[in-house]
Motif scaffolding. Structure first.
Motif, PDB file in Angstrom:
ATOM      1  N   SER A 177      16.868   7.383   4.626  1.00 51.84           N
ATOM      2  CA  SER A 177      16.496   8.421   3.686  1.00 51.84           C
ATOM      3  C   SER A 177      16.756   7.965   2.258  1.00 51.84           C
ATOM      4  O   SER A 177      16.727   6.786   1.941  1.00 51.84           O
ATOM      5  CB  SER A 177      17.223   9.727   4.028  1.00 51.84           C
TER       6      SER A 177
ATOM      7  N   PRO B 183      13.807   5.526   7.439  1.00 51.49           N
ATOM      8  CA  PRO B 183      13.445   5.558   6.012  1.00 51.49           C
ATOM      9  C   PRO B 183      13.214   6.962   5.458  1.00 51.49           C
ATOM     10  O   PRO B 183      13.454   7.215   4.283  1.00 51.49           O
ATOM     11  CB  PRO B 183      12.156   4.730   5.966  1.00 51.49           C
TER      12      PRO B 183
ATOM     13  N   ILE C  51      10.675   8.841   4.385  1.00 50.50           N
ATOM     14  CA  ILE C  51      10.031   8.551   3.097  1.00 50.50           C
ATOM     15  C   ILE C  51       9.713   9.819   2.318  1.00 50.50           C
ATOM     16  O   ILE C  51       9.151  10.769   2.862  1.00 50.50           O
ATOM     17  CB  ILE C  51       8.771   7.700   3.339  1.00 50.50           C
ATOM     18  N   ARG C  52      10.093   9.817   1.042  1.00 49.52           N
ATOM     19  CA  ARG C  52       9.901  10.957   0.146  1.00 49.52           C
ATOM     20  C   ARG C  52       9.085  10.512  -1.061  1.00 49.52           C
ATOM     21  O   ARG C  52       9.624  10.212  -2.130  1.00 49.52           O
ATOM     22  CB  ARG C  52      11.253  11.513  -0.312  1.00 49.52           C
ATOM     23  N   PRO C  53       7.755  10.451  -0.937  1.00 46.30           N
ATOM     24  CA  PRO C  53       6.934   9.946  -2.039  1.00 46.30           C
ATOM     25  C   PRO C  53       6.986  10.817  -3.283  1.00 46.30           C
ATOM     26  O   PRO C  53       6.663  10.350  -4.382  1.00 46.30           O
ATOM     27  CB  PRO C  53       5.517   9.915  -1.441  1.00 46.30           C
TER      28      PRO C  53
ATOM     29  N   PRO D 153       6.136   5.145  -3.394  1.00 46.04           N
ATOM     30  CA  PRO D 153       5.932   4.525  -2.074  1.00 46.04           C
ATOM     31  C   PRO D 153       6.008   3.008  -2.089  1.00 46.04           C
ATOM     32  O   PRO D 153       6.376   2.392  -1.080  1.00 46.04           O
ATOM     33  CB  PRO D 153       4.533   5.011  -1.684  1.00 46.04           C
TER      34      PRO D 153
ATOM     35  N   TYR E 291       9.322   1.641  -1.013  1.00 42.74           N
ATOM     36  CA  TYR E 291       9.514   1.561   0.432  1.00 42.74           C
ATOM     37  C   TYR E 291       8.790   0.357   1.018  1.00 42.74           C
ATOM     38  O   TYR E 291       9.325  -0.343   1.883  1.00 42.74           O
ATOM     39  CB  TYR E 291       9.010   2.839   1.106  1.00 42.74           C
ATOM     40  N   ARG E 292       7.556   0.136   0.564  1.00 42.35           N
ATOM     41  CA  ARG E 292       6.780  -0.991   1.102  1.00 42.35           C
ATOM     42  C   ARG E 292       7.494  -2.321   0.846  1.00 42.35           C
ATOM     43  O   ARG E 292       7.483  -3.217   1.689  1.00 42.35           O
ATOM     44  CB  ARG E 292       5.389  -1.005   0.481  1.00 42.35           C
TER      45      ARG E 292
ATOM     46  N   LEU F 256      10.491   6.058  12.412  1.00 42.41           N
ATOM     47  CA  LEU F 256       9.658   6.609  11.361  1.00 42.41           C
ATOM     48  C   LEU F 256       8.799   7.716  11.940  1.00 42.41           C
ATOM     49  O   LEU F 256       8.572   7.776  13.154  1.00 42.41           O
ATOM     50  CB  LEU F 256       8.721   5.558  10.739  1.00 42.41           C
TER      51      LEU F 256
ATOM     52  N   ASP G 166       5.344   9.057   7.574  1.00 40.81           N
ATOM     53  CA  ASP G 166       5.918   7.888   6.903  1.00 40.81           C
ATOM     54  C   ASP G 166       4.948   6.705   6.960  1.00 40.81           C
ATOM     55  O   ASP G 166       4.728   6.003   5.962  1.00 40.81           O
ATOM     56  CB  ASP G 166       7.243   7.485   7.564  1.00 40.81           C
TER      57      ASP G 166
ATOM     58  N   VAL H  30       3.348   4.234   3.925  1.00 42.53           N
ATOM     59  CA  VAL H  30       3.653   2.810   3.726  1.00 42.53           C
ATOM     60  C   VAL H  30       2.581   1.882   4.271  1.00 42.53           C
ATOM     61  O   VAL H  30       2.470   0.731   3.838  1.00 42.53           O
ATOM     62  CB  VAL H  30       5.014   2.442   4.350  1.00 42.53           C
TER      63      VAL H  30
END
Length: 336
Positions: free
Chosen positions: A146, A175, A177-179, A184, A187-188, A203, A207, A211
């Motif tokens: 996170s 992860p 993911i919180r765009p 993003p 993260y990538r 994921l 998510d 990504v």
């Protein structure tokens, strides 16, 4: 089955505020009623890693949470919630900074979107001294993910801790993911680093859409394997999950439930997965004893935990006694 050893979870606690129309707004003066132009907020303790720690502890896995807990009203709420759920906070430092707040907007299908109030808050301000206080040598598994994994200045230190824990512990990363809060692209760029130290990567389909847009679940799993992760689990909401162990796949269906909201469902799934693997003595290394029947069993159990979480308001994972025989075992398909 065997009694699981204490798992360490590292990451943030977030105040999840659920907005709704205010029905008791005081009427003052002349003019139209303000009713309908005001909101009331119901605040519940949340945050992906904290939710996972609560889920693990309630299922019966001894769990320690490394989190920077503010002394503000939300921090006191977190502390009471975690302790009541059986989470060990002995290595959680008290922070001077305020707590992180997330305002959840839940649609008619129970899906939540968030706006975050997170600048300068307690969760990301880790120091090397704070993290070094926790002895990880006795933990068979270290789980994190996170925002604590990507927000600086603490994110890089969390990555260092994972590398230090890896020689003696199974490393699990979500992860989450919180765009809306983190680009993003961050993260990538960092996912390959996380896969290099992670034995388990969990994921959601959402998510993956962020990504690796346009990439199939299978192709994404293969890429994560190539970067180092042995077990990759992609959760698909009501459609269950796809798990991939070194490239061999198993599909686990979702468990039918009356959905109130989906807040914390992925975290609950992760808790169920780690708990089940721990009770089978499969945590503590590189998953060398894991086979596809173990993966299928753990994911089916995790799906039940997630379903029960969806049936209540907010991130409120079930206690072990609530699982019982509430759901039958789902049909599971293992790819050849």
């Amino acid at each position: 089955m065997q009694p699981p050893r204490q798992v360490t979870v590292l990451g943030e606690c977030v105040a999840d505020a659920f907005a709704g129309p205010s029905s008791e707004f005081p009427r003052t003066g002349e003019g139209p009623s303000p009713e309908g132009r005001s909101l009331s907020l119901r605040v519940l303790p949340g945050g992906g890693p904290a939710n996972t720690a609560v889920g693990l502890a309630r299922l019966g896995t001894p769990t320690r949470l490394l989190a920077r807990l503010s002394g503000d009203v939300f921090g006191r709420l977190f502390r009471a919630h975690l302790l009541e759920s059986g989470v060990d906070l002995s290595d959680a430092p008290e922070a001077a900074e305020p707590s992180t707040l997330a305002v959840a907007d839940v649609d008619s299908g129970g899906q939540a979107s968030y706006s975050f109030h997170a600048e300068g808050t307690a969760d990301w301000q880790w120091t090397r001294e704070e993290l070094s206080r926790a002895d990880l040598l006795t933990s068979p598994c270290v789980h994190t993910g996170s925002l604590a994994l990507v927000r600086e200045p603490g994110g890089a230190l969390v990555e260092e801790l994972l590398a230090e824990a890896r020689p003696h512990a199974t490393v699990s990363v979500d992860p989450n993911i919180r765009p809306a809060l983190v680009d993003p692209q961050v993260y990538r760029e960092r996912l390959p680093q996380w896969c290099a130290v992670a034995d388990i990567l969990r994921l959601s389909e959402d998510d993956l859409d962020v990504v690796a847009p346009g990439t199939t679940v299978e192709a994404s799993c293969d890429e994560f394997h190539a970067e180092g992760a042995r077990l990759v689990v992609v959760t698909r909401g009501a459609h269950g999950a796809v798990a991939s162990l070194d490239g061999r796949r198993v599909t686990v269906p979702g468990v039918p439930t009356r959905v109130v909201d989906t807040v914390g469902a992925g975290d609950a799934f992760t808790a169920g997965l780690l708990h089940r693997l721990g009770t089978r003595g499969l945590l503590g290394g590189r998953l060398d004893g894991l086979d596809m029947s173990d993966v299928a069993d753990a994911c089916a159990y995790a799906a039940r935990v997630a379903a029960l979480t969806c049936a209540v308001v907010g991130p409120n994972p079930p206690w072990e006694r609530q699982l019982g025989s509430a759901y039958g075992a789902p049909d599971i398909a293992v790819a050849p």
